[in-house]
Design an enzyme around this catalytic site. Structure first.
Site, PDB file in Angstrom:
ATOM      1  N   GLU A  66      -0.411  -2.148   5.276  1.00  0.00           N
ATOM      2  CA  GLU A  66       0.566  -2.000   6.358  1.00  0.00           C
ATOM      3  C   GLU A  66       0.448  -0.635   7.024  1.00  0.00           C
ATOM      4  O   GLU A  66       0.695  -0.487   8.219  1.00  0.00           O
ATOM      5  CB  GLU A  66       1.981  -2.210   5.823  1.00  0.00           C
ATOM      6  CG  GLU A  66       3.054  -2.332   6.907  1.00  0.00           C
ATOM      7  CD  GLU A  66       3.506  -1.000   7.485  1.00  0.00           C
ATOM      8  OE1 GLU A  66       3.863  -0.954   8.675  1.00  0.00           O
ATOM      9  OE2 GLU A  66       3.498   0.010   6.746  1.00  0.00           O
ATOM     10  N   ASP A 126       0.813  -1.223   0.000  1.00  0.00           N
ATOM     11  CA  ASP A 126       0.000   0.000   0.000  1.00  0.00           C
ATOM     12  C   ASP A 126       0.844   1.271   0.000  1.00  0.00           C
ATOM     13  O   ASP A 126       2.029   1.266   0.335  1.00  0.00           O
ATOM     14  CB  ASP A 126      -0.964   0.006   1.188  1.00  0.00           C
ATOM     15  CG  ASP A 126      -0.271  -0.189   2.532  1.00  0.00           C
ATOM     16  OD1 ASP A 126       0.757  -0.896   2.584  1.00  0.00           O
ATOM     17  OD2 ASP A 126      -0.753   0.362   3.542  1.00  0.00           O
TER      18      ASP A 126
END
Length: 390
Positions: A135, A77
C-alpha cells in the site's frame, strides 16, 4: 448471538498476531513472512488461502446459505523508518517499522476471519478476505495489481470494506463519511534547464536556480487562482536539487513534489496547468522546462451503500456518539481507492489514541496505536458482514 463475548474470547490471539507482525515488519513487495503468517492463520481457521501477486493473500469463506459476496481488505506492509516507540514489542528489523498501523489492520482482519468462520452457517453469501501488499508503494501500490489478477472475481464482489487506524480519533470511536474520504496522490517532477557560466558573469548563462524559484512561486497560483475556492487541492514541492559549485551558475534544477486532489476534474485541471505554467515561466526567463506528472492513487470515494453499512455497524458497536461523520475528507491517500473504483465500498477510520494521551501522527517513528482499538475494528467489520449477509 452474543458477539461481544465471542470477540472477547478471540482477542488474546488477535493481540498476539498484532505483536508478531509488529516485531517483524516488512517493506512493500517484501511481505513474505507476513504473508506466510496470514496463510498459517487462515489454514488454522479452516480456510484455504491463495497467494496473489507474490505476497498478497486471499481466502473465501462460504456461508451456510447462498447470497451476495462481501470483501474485506487489510494492507500488510511497513515503512522504512527506525522505531522510537519504546514498546516492548518494538521492531526487530533495523530501519523498518509499522508506522502506519498495517500490523493492526492485518491482525484485525485475521480476527474477523476467525470470528466469522465460527458463525459460517448463519451467513447467507460469501466473505472474501484480501490481505494486500505494497500500500505504501505509491504510485503503483498493491491494490491495482491484485485487481488485475482477478481478486474481485470468482465470485464477483458486491461490496468491499476496509479500515485505517486514525490517531486523530480516540479509541472507542470511528470516522466514516459518504463520498470523498481521502485524496488522490500524484507525483510531480519538474526539470528546469538553463545554461552554466561563471558566478561572476551570470549574464553569460541562464540561471536555473533563479528560474526554478520563479517556477515554484508561480505554480502555487495553480491552486490559489485556477482551482475553485470551494474545491480542495494541495501542491507541495518537497525536494529541490541543482547546482555544482558555489560560484557556478546552475544549468539544471530538478523539483519533485506531490499533488493532492479530491475531484477528478480538478485533478485534470491541475495537471494541465502545472505543465503550462512551468513551461511558460521558464521560457519567459530564457530557460526550458520538462514536466512529468505521474498519476498515483485516485481519490477514495466511499459509496452510499458502503457508508450506510459501516455507519450502522459502528452505531451497533459504539452507539451513535461513537460514530463521527468527518466534516472534511483527509488529503492523505490510500490505494484502497482502486477497489472502490471497481465495486461499491467504503473505508472507515478507526480511532486509536487513548483518551488524554498525546496524538502521534501516522508515519511518525513514535506512532503506536492503542491495543484497545483492535476489538473495535473486529466488531465493526464483523457486524457489517452480518448485517449485509444475514
Amino acid at each position: 448471538m452474543d458477539l461481544k463475548n465471542k470477540i472477547t474470547t478471540i482477542m488474546p490471539r488477535v493481540h498476539d498476531l498484532r505483536w508478531q507482525i509488529h516485531r517483524y515488519p516488512e517493506l512493500s513487495l517484501k511481505e513474505e513472512q507476513t504473508a506466510a503468517l496470514v496463510e498459517r492463520e487462515l489454514i488454522e481457521i479452516g480456510l484455504v488461502p491463495q497467494l496473489v501477486t507474490n505476497t498478497g493473500v486471499t481466502a473465501l469463506l462460504e456461508g451456510g446459505r447462498p447470497g451476495k459476496t462481501i470483501a474485506l481488505r487489510a494492507d500488510m506492509d511497513a515503512l522504512p523508518l527506525p522505531e522510537e516507540t519504546g514498546c516492548l514489542h518494538s521492531s526487530k528489523v533495523a530501519g523498518v517499522m509499522h508506522a502506519c498501523g498495517h500490523d493492526v489492520h492485518t491482525a484485525v482482519l485475521l480476527g474477523v476471519a476467525r470470528l466469522l468462520a465460527s458463525f459460517r452457517e448463519r451467513i447467507s453469501g460469501n466473505v472474501k478476505f484480501i490481505f494486500q501488499p505494497a500500500e505504501e508503494n505509491n504510485p503503483t501500490g498493491g491494490a491495482k495489481p491484485m485487481i488485475e489478477a482477478g481478486v474481485l472475481n470468482d465470485p464477483k464482489v458486491d461490496l468491499i470494506l476496509a479500515l485505517h487506524v486514525w490517531p486523530e480519533l480516540p479509541v472507542g470511536s470511528i470516522g466514516v463519511r459518504d463520498g470523498a474520504m481521502m485524496a488522490a496522490s500524484d507525483r510531480v517532477f519538474v526539470k528546469v534547464l538553463g545554461k552554466s557560466s561563471h558566478g561572476s558573469a551570470p549574464h553569460q548563462g541562464i540561471d536555473a536556480i533563479a528560474v526554478s524559484a520563479q517556477v515554484i512561486s508561480a505554480l502555487q497560483t495553480v491552486v490559489s487562482r485556477n482551482v475553485s475556492p470551494l474545491e480542495a487541492a494541495v501542491l507541495t514541492f518537497g525536494t529541490v536539487r541543482g547546482g555544482h559549485r558555489y560560484n557556478i551558475i546552475a544549468n539544471q534544477v530538478e523539483l519533485e513534489g506531490t499533488c493532492r486532489t479530491l475531484n477528478p476534474a480538478v485533478r485534470r485541471l491541475v495537471e494541465t496547468r502545472i505543465d503550462q505554467v512551468a513551461s511558460q515561466v521558464a521560457v519567459g526567463l530564457g530557460a526550458e522546462s520538462e514536466v512529468r506528472y505521474v498519476h498515483g492513487y485516485p481519490a477514495l470515494i466511499n459509496s452510499a451503500e458502503g457508508f450506510t453499512v459501516l455507519k450502522q455497524a459502528g452505531e451497533e458497536t459504539l452507539g451513535k456518539d461513537g460514530v463521527v461523520i468527518p466534516q472534511y475528507p483527509a488529503m492523505g491517500a490510500e490505494d484502497f481507492a482502486f477497489f472502490v473504483e471497481k465495486v461499491p465500498g467504503a473505508l472507515f477510520w478507526l480511532g486509536c489514541t487513548k483518551l488524554n494521551a498525546p496524538m502521534v501522527p501516522l508515519h511518525s517513528p513514535e506512532f503506536l496505536p492503542a491495543e484497545e482499538c483492535l476489538a473495535v475494528g473486529v466488531e465493526v467489520l464483523s457486524r457489517a458482514v452480518f448485517n449485509y449477509l444475514t
